[in-house]
Write a protein that holds these residues in place. Sequence first.
Motif: not given
Length: 143
Positions: A13-22, A100-108
């Motif tokens: 969740c910390e790793l993915l937190g750049t796209v929003g609170p996880c 960051v780039p992978w979290a953005r892809l997952a969110l997209e």
Amino acid sequence: MAPPDHDFARYCCELLGTVGPCVPKRMFGGFGISTDGLTLAIIADLGAGQTLWLKASERTRPLFEAEGCARFTYPVKGVPKSMNYYAAPAEALESPGLMVPWARLALEAAVEARANAKPKRVVAKKVAPAKKAVASKSAVRKK
């Protein structure tokens, strides 16, 4: 198979937190990780230990495959079944900045999946027909 690791889920969740609170939620012996109601990752052990699996789409799948990421595949009655999730690249697990780039892809992919989801069918409740009012015998006699 080891029980799910809550510390690993919090770290993801910390790793993915750049796209929003996880938020990690227990599911199917692992975790689902979501932000704003969108599931962008899952944590599951398919035999090689707890792994962070990122949501992918038809558009983003080639990016994960070019990076050599394994697809989430599991056996069902001896037949392999896959889901649109790919293992996070090993180097991306080192820091939120690398994720960051992978979290953005997952969110997209999660946003795209929601937009393409078929609307849930609403089942109307059956309403019993209204009973006709029956005049009482005393009301009938008064007439």
